[in-house]
Design a protein around this motif. Structure first.
Motif, PDB file in Angstrom:
ATOM      1  N   SER A 171      44.671  74.187  90.473  1.00  0.00           N
ATOM      2  CA  SER A 171      45.396  73.448  91.505  1.00  0.00           C
ATOM      3  C   SER A 171      44.520  72.339  92.072  1.00  0.00           C
ATOM      4  O   SER A 171      43.300  72.333  91.904  1.00  0.00           O
ATOM      5  CB  SER A 171      45.835  74.395  92.626  1.00  0.00           C
ATOM      6  OG  SER A 171      44.705  74.922  93.311  1.00  0.00           O
ATOM      7  N   ASP A 211      48.179  70.042  95.689  1.00  0.00           N
ATOM      8  CA  ASP A 211      48.980  71.237  95.397  1.00  0.00           C
ATOM      9  C   ASP A 211      48.879  72.253  96.531  1.00  0.00           C
ATOM     10  O   ASP A 211      49.887  72.829  96.975  1.00  0.00           O
ATOM     11  CB  ASP A 211      48.492  71.892  94.097  1.00  0.00           C
ATOM     12  CG  ASP A 211      48.812  71.060  92.871  1.00  0.00           C
ATOM     13  OD1 ASP A 211      49.757  70.258  92.925  1.00  0.00           O
ATOM     14  OD2 ASP A 211      48.113  71.230  91.856  1.00  0.00           O
ATOM     15  N   GLU A 212      47.648  72.502  96.985  1.00  0.00           N
ATOM     16  CA  GLU A 212      47.449  73.483  98.057  1.00  0.00           C
ATOM     17  C   GLU A 212      48.093  73.023  99.361  1.00  0.00           C
ATOM     18  O   GLU A 212      48.610  73.835 100.132  1.00  0.00           O
ATOM     19  CB  GLU A 212      45.954  73.741  98.262  1.00  0.00           C
ATOM     20  CG  GLU A 212      45.249  74.372  97.056  1.00  0.00           C
ATOM     21  CD  GLU A 212      45.797  75.745  96.710  1.00  0.00           C
ATOM     22  OE1 GLU A 212      46.394  76.410  97.585  1.00  0.00           O
ATOM     23  OE2 GLU A 212      45.621  76.168  95.541  1.00  0.00           O
ATOM     24  N   ALA A 225      50.925  75.033 101.343  1.00  0.00           N
ATOM     25  CA  ALA A 225      50.646  75.453 102.722  1.00  0.00           C
ATOM     26  C   ALA A 225      51.693  74.966 103.715  1.00  0.00           C
ATOM     27  O   ALA A 225      51.892  75.579 104.768  1.00  0.00           O
ATOM     28  CB  ALA A 225      49.263  74.951 103.151  1.00  0.00           C
ATOM     29  N   SER A 266      39.802  70.008 102.050  1.00  0.00           N
ATOM     30  CA  SER A 266      40.613  71.198 102.354  1.00  0.00           C
ATOM     31  C   SER A 266      40.239  71.763 103.721  1.00  0.00           C
ATOM     32  O   SER A 266      41.110  72.221 104.477  1.00  0.00           O
ATOM     33  CB  SER A 266      40.415  72.261 101.275  1.00  0.00           C
ATOM     34  OG  SER A 266      40.872  71.807 100.017  1.00  0.00           O
ATOM     35  N   ALA A 270      43.828  76.238 101.971  1.00  0.00           N
ATOM     36  CA  ALA A 270      43.023  76.938 100.970  1.00  0.00           C
ATOM     37  C   ALA A 270      42.368  75.945 100.021  1.00  0.00           C
ATOM     38  O   ALA A 270      42.890  74.865  99.761  1.00  0.00           O
ATOM     39  CB  ALA A 270      43.905  77.906 100.184  1.00  0.00           C
ATOM     40  N   PRO A 301      41.259  74.507  96.390  1.00  0.00           N
ATOM     41  CA  PRO A 301      41.917  74.543  95.073  1.00  0.00           C
ATOM     42  C   PRO A 301      41.413  75.718  94.242  1.00  0.00           C
ATOM     43  O   PRO A 301      40.272  76.172  94.398  1.00  0.00           O
ATOM     44  CB  PRO A 301      41.511  73.205  94.451  1.00  0.00           C
ATOM     45  CG  PRO A 301      41.256  72.311  95.620  1.00  0.00           C
ATOM     46  CD  PRO A 301      40.646  73.191  96.665  1.00  0.00           C
ATOM     47  N   SER A 302      42.232  76.185  93.320  1.00  0.00           N
ATOM     48  CA  SER A 302      41.933  77.417  92.582  1.00  0.00           C
ATOM     49  C   SER A 302      40.689  77.325  91.720  1.00  0.00           C
ATOM     50  O   SER A 302      40.049  78.337  91.446  1.00  0.00           O
ATOM     51  CB  SER A 302      43.138  77.799  91.715  1.00  0.00           C
ATOM     52  OG  SER A 302      43.452  76.764  90.789  1.00  0.00           O
TER      53      SER A 302
END
Length: 466
Positions: A43, A47-48, A52, A444, A450, A452-453
């Motif tokens: 992500s 995206d986050e 959210a 972020s 959060a 990113p992954s």
């Protein structure tokens, strides 16, 4: 790009056969394949943010390059737009929408690039301001589509009227950035960014600096002129944001994805050892002939004649597993023999094998760590090649000896700016070493979302007010 062993072809990072290009009703059969961020495996901040806020936040990406428009924005972006050299306008993908918005089609109808057909790119500043640059007539700069290698640069693409050749030339001059910015401003207005309680993200990738660097190198008058022009373009954009969004109501992050190696022949004039791995023009669809053929010849002589190499997609060399299996030889042995052959090529400083990278069997210096960071077993090759300082693979755009590139882990290729400016940012200059990966967790943190992954960075707390 990487090589697909299954499909036996190069894969562009944004290729997607399940979608189609949207170009406003023009003939879409001229596009070989659709584009999307589907290949992205993690992500993004955008995206986050969308997740959210229950998709209340809007995220858009724009650039003259497809990948630079799509990948920073992420998989959940509202849309991404990039420049199309076939039509001279901005296009998108059915990944995001069924058809281009009306405002995009109206913007494209203005034919902004056409205004520059036959016009000259001249120096923005007095001649005395360019003393930091080398002489404006270096023979190893590249004359791309008739642009020339000295000022003034006339923009026609060697055509009699605006067409695809002209649009390709246009992507290599500063006015492309001006066009992109006008599109970004139109997007902000028409998509109502920054007008509600949700934070929105717009990623803008200015591509002219990269392409001018390829043609003329970092020490050229053209590059200094480009940076001076981009500085003024950004100043105008910030004034637009002050008026449209409001002072202190937006956050700017300025960075880059890479640096630029000097033209090797220029470094030679300064008594540095420098050069190109391939001294002859490389055929289209290939990154090097010397690297491929050197390994093939050495393995033919040490094992047996065979088709040993599938592809070289810089900096990755892909061995042919079928040939290795047929000769009943261990892959690790073939890797080592191929490495031995590659290290004999003038200009190559180090070679990392798949086995070495997977098992941590390499020197943990800065170059080794960077090679490991970009190694992904499912897509990377069996050997990763790294060059000596001031060496590059070949000429730009498959020329024999023209232009520059960015292919190494040295400072000139990796030293980039990282600037945060706006609400929540502490005023100050910081000279310690950080990495581009630190941008995502820092942003972020500011957004209170959060990470990113795939986050591998750290929050730059020293630059934040809270």
């Amino acid at each position: 790009e990487w090589w697909s062993r299954k499909l036996k072809k190069r894969i562009n990072c944004v290729d997607d056969s399940e979608v189609q290009i949207l170009n406003g009703g023009h003939n879409d059969k001229t596009y070989k394949i659709g584009k999307s961020p589907r290949n992205l495996m993690v992500s993004t901040v955008g995206d986050e943010l969308r997740l959210a806020t229950g998709f209340g936040s809007k995220v858009f990406g724009v650039s003259y390059k497809d990948r630079a428009a799509m990948l920073p924005a992420g998989k959940l972006a509202n849309a991404a737009y990039w420049f199309d050299t076939k039509t001279g306008g901005f296009i998108s993908s059915t990944y995001y929408m069924k058809k281009l918005p009306e405002w995009v089609e109206k913007f494209n109808q203005q034919k902004f690039p056409d205004r520059y057909f036959g016009k000259k790119w001249e120096k923005l500043l007095p001649d005395s301001a360019y003393k930091l640059s080398r002489k404006d007539n270096f023979p190893y700069e590249m004359n791309f589509k008739g642009i020339g290698i000295t000022f003034p640069h006339i923009i026609t693409g060697n055509s009699r009227h605006p067409d695809e050749e002209f649009y390709k030339a246009f992507t290599h001059v500063p006015f492309a950035d001006k066009h992109l910015l006008e599109f970004a401003k139109s997007l902000i207005k028409n998509e109502n960014l920054g007008t509600d309680s949700f934070t929105d993200i717009l990623t803008i990738s200015f591509s002219a600096t990269d392409r001018i660097g390829h043609l003329f190198g970092p020490y050229s008058v053209e590059m200094q002129d480009q940076i001076a022009r981009l500085d003024r373009i950004l100043a105008g954009f910030f004034k637009f944001l002050d008026k449209t969004i409001g002072t202190n109501q937006y956050l700017i992050i300025l960075t880059a994805d890479h640096g630029d190696a000097p033209i090797p022949e220029y470094m030679r004039t300064l008594n540095f050892t420098a050069g190109r791995i391939d001294v002859e023009a490389v055929p289209r669809g290939e990154d090097s002939r010397i690297i491929h053929t050197t390994v093939e010849a050495y393995l033919d002589s040490t094992i047996a004649v065979g088709d040993w190499v599938e592809a070289f997609v810089k900096p990755n060399l892909y061995l042919n597993y079928y040939t290795i299996k047929n000769h009943n030889i261990k892959r690790q042995k073939v890797e080592q023999l191929a490495k031995k052959a590659l290290l004999k090529i003038p200009g190559i400083s180090s070679v990392f094998t798949r086995t070495e990278l997977l098992n941590g069997q390499f020197s943990p210096n800065s170059i080794g760590k960077r090679i490991l960071n970009q190694f992904y077993p499912e897509r990377s090759g069996d050997l990763v090649v790294h060059y000596k300082p001031y060496f590059i693979t070949a000429g730009y755009k498959h020329s024999a000896s023209k232009g520059a590139d960015h292919e190494t882990g040295y400072d000139y290729d990796t030293h980039i700016p990282l600037i945060f400016w706006g609400p929540g940012v502490k005023v100050g200059n910081y000279h310690q070493s950080v990495i581009l990966n630190d941008l995502a967790p820092t942003l972020s943190s500011i957004l209170k979302i959060a990470f990113p992954s795939g986050n591998q960075g750290h929050v730059l707390y020293e630059a934040l007010l809270n």
